[in-house]
Design an enzyme around this catalytic site. Structure first.
Site, mmCIF file in Angstrom:
data_model
loop_
_atom_site.group_PDB
_atom_site.id
_atom_site.type_symbol
_atom_site.label_atom_id
_atom_site.label_comp_id
_atom_site.label_asym_id
_atom_site.label_seq_id
_atom_site.Cartn_x
_atom_site.Cartn_y
_atom_site.Cartn_z
ATOM 1 C CB SER A 226 -0.982 0.011 1.329
ATOM 2 O OG SER A 226 -1.693 -1.009 1.067
ATOM 3 C CG HIS B 214 -2.540 3.753 2.861
ATOM 4 N ND1 HIS B 214 -3.844 3.499 2.733
ATOM 5 C CD2 HIS B 214 -2.105 2.623 3.091
ATOM 6 C CE1 HIS B 214 -4.246 2.016 2.698
ATOM 7 N NE2 HIS B 214 -3.014 1.689 2.604
#
Length: 196
Positions: free
Chosen positions: A129, A180
């Site tokens: 991610s 993220h």
């Protein structure tokens, strides 16, 4: 039909060899972990290289900054990240070229993990991610600095997709916000060097 699919796969491998290799590593890693304790088992994940700051600090296991990028927790995690890498990684690979793309992918994943190491130092985490959000950061850079390279429809869909992912990042408790956001910011900043 089989011939067409085979030709499509061979064309994809030829045009996006790095993304294909990353996907292959992720899938093989997932299978190996699944056969040796399962990808939802915390101890197994840590044993195979998931990101776990206490072990990095105590035992100098710095390899976890990289190995964790290729580990995924559960089939849905594998599917969503794999599909996103297949769709968006391919485009950035073709834009940057193989060598730059490898470095960009690893650096943004690394920065996502460093951010987690600083702000969430006791959690077990894994996944591509951080690198994927780094790729999103590259798209934001292109929209900001090279708007002419992306169609208006493309810009709208990319912004919508990033917005949805950011909302999910905030709302879903199991998602690593630090990885993220760290990857996204790193991707945008590094694009000034990698893309110009």
């Amino acid at each position: 039909m089989i011939v067409i699919k085979k030709e499509k796969l061979l064309r994809y491998i030829k045009e996006s060899p790095v993304t294909f290799t990353f996907l292959l590593i992720i899938i093989i890693y997932f299978i190996v972990i699944s056969l040796n304790g399962g990808t939802n088992d915390i101890e197994t994940l840590v044993r195979f290289g998931a990101f776990f700051p206490p072990f990095i600090f105590k035992y100098n296991q710095y390899y976890r900054f990289i190995t964790s990028i290729f580990i995924h927790i559960g089939i849905s995690h594998l599917f969503f990240n794999g599909y996103a890498l297949y769709v968006f990684g391919t485009q950035i690979e073709r834009f940057l070229g193989k060598k730059k793309y490898i470095l960009f992918f690893l650096l943004t994943g690394l920065m996502g993990n460093i951010t987690t190491y600083i702000f969430n130092p006791i959690s077990v985490s894994a996944g591509a991610s951080g690198s994927l959000f780094g790729i999103f950061g590259a798209f934001i850079y292109l929209i900001h600095r090279h708007k002419e390279m992306i169609t208006p429809e493309g810009r709208k869909s990319i912004i919508s997709m990033i917005g949805i992912n950011l909302v999910l990042t905030i709302l879903v408790p199991s998602i690593s916000i630090t990885a993220h956001l760290g990857g996204l910011i790193a991707g945008y900043i590094l694009s000034y060097v990698f893309i110009k």
